[in-house]
Design an enzyme around this catalytic site. Structure first.
Site, PDB file in Angstrom:
ATOM      1  N   ARG A   1       2.995   4.711   6.352  1.00 36.42           N
ATOM      2  CA  ARG A   1       3.403   3.986   7.563  1.00 36.42           C
ATOM      3  C   ARG A   1       3.840   2.554   7.282  1.00 36.42           C
ATOM      4  NH1 ARG A   1      -2.269   5.029  10.317  1.00 36.42           N
ATOM      5  NH2 ARG A   1      -2.767   4.444   8.177  1.00 36.42           N
TER       6      ARG A   1
ATOM      7  N   CYS B   1      -6.407  -0.207   6.731  1.00 39.08           N
ATOM      8  CA  CYS B   1      -6.078   0.448   5.454  1.00 39.08           C
ATOM      9  C   CYS B   1      -7.166   1.453   5.053  1.00 39.08           C
ATOM     10  CB  CYS B   1      -5.907  -0.613   4.370  1.00 39.08           C
ATOM     11  SG  CYS B   1      -5.448   0.083   2.765  1.00 39.08           S
TER      12      CYS B   1
ATOM     13  N   ASP C   1       0.427   3.754   1.684  1.00 40.32           N
ATOM     14  CA  ASP C   1       0.404   4.309   3.045  1.00 40.32           C
ATOM     15  C   ASP C   1       1.823   4.560   3.570  1.00 40.32           C
ATOM     16  OD1 ASP C   1       0.248   4.429   5.998  1.00 40.32           O
ATOM     17  OD2 ASP C   1      -1.875   3.964   5.664  1.00 40.32           O
TER      18      ASP C   1
ATOM     19  N   HIS D   1      -2.282  -4.008   4.937  1.00 42.13           N
ATOM     20  CA  HIS D   1      -2.113  -3.634   6.348  1.00 42.13           C
ATOM     21  C   HIS D   1      -3.479  -3.364   6.966  1.00 42.13           C
ATOM     22  CE1 HIS D   1      -2.794   0.792   5.872  1.00 42.13           C
ATOM     23  NE2 HIS D   1      -2.500   0.492   4.624  1.00 42.13           N
TER      24      HIS D   1
ATOM     25  N   CYS E   1       0.847  -1.196   0.000  1.00 43.44           N
ATOM     26  CA  CYS E   1       0.000   0.000   0.000  1.00 43.44           C
ATOM     27  C   CYS E   1       0.886   1.251   0.000  1.00 43.44           C
ATOM     28  CB  CYS E   1      -0.903  -0.002   1.230  1.00 43.44           C
ATOM     29  SG  CYS E   1      -2.062   1.393   1.256  1.00 43.44           S
TER      30      CYS E   1
HETATM   31 CO    CO Z   1      -3.477   1.197   2.966  1.00 41.98          CO
END
Ligand code: CO
Length: 201
Positions: A46, A101, A44, A98, A42
């Site tokens: 993090r 999400c 993302d 994750h 992803c």
């Molecule tokens: Co995500």
């Protein structure tokens, strides 16, 4: 100092630190790229592949998009997959989702996001429709999102297995093994969901 200037400053410090630990660090890295893994994760911020697996530059070839989707018509993903499989000859392709999400949350929330995001999230909406009974039976929305994250990762691995690139690679070189993983933002631990080996000839 502007925020982006901090990045450049930290980059200089990082490069110096690498050289002080190992003077040949960049020389060696610039000459060869032979990663064993392709990571589909992803976007993302993090969930950085190398940080959470404690790997060095050169070890993981990376593709990231919103909610780590494997869309069979996505030329970006397919070109990365083609290069990783046929040129780098990676041994493993990992789809890593994750929990929590945002992309999955958005897809099942029923909230109308604009045209582009709605279009991108279609695959997750379909996964939700196919599994509505199981997902809706869970008590909290967090549990529902996390179940959907797992179901979607497993689906992406299956979609990967059906691509021409993987089918051909399995046939020609008995590589790569496909993995479906999910990362927890709460404790930093990766859980394995599914492993798909190349079929025996
Ligand atoms: Co995500």
């Amino acid at each position: 100092m502007k925020s982006f200037e901090k990045l450049l400053l930290q980059n200089k410090a990082w490069a110096q630190e690498r050289i002080s630990v190992n003077p040949g660090y960049f020389e060696k890295l610039s000459k060869i790229q032979k990663p064993e893994f392709l990571w589909i994760g992803c976007s993302d911020s993090r969930v950085p592949a190398d940080r959470i697996t404690d790997t060095e530059p050169g070890e993981i070839f990376v593709h990231r998009n919103i909610a780590n989707l494997v869309i069979p018509t996505d030329i970006n993903l397919l070109s990365v997959l083609d290069y990783a499989t046929n040129y780098l000859k990676v041994k493993h392709v990992i789809v890593c989702g994750h929990y929590g999400c945002g992309g999955v949350k958005a897809a099942i929330s029923g909230i109308d996001h604009d045209h582009i995001l709605n279009m991108w999230l279609t695959d997750i909406k379909n996964t939700y429709n196919d599994n509505k009974k199981i997902v809706d039976s869970l008590a909290t929305s967090d549990e529902q999102v996390d179940k959907m994250v797992e179901l979607s990762v497993i689906k992406q691995v299956n979609q990967l297995a059906k691509t021409y690139i993987i089918e051909q690679s399995w046939h020609k070189q008995q590589l790569p093994t496909l993995h479906g993983w999910v990362y927890s933002l709460n404790n930093g631990i990766i859980k394995t969901l599914v492993t798909v080996e190349p079929p025996l000839k």
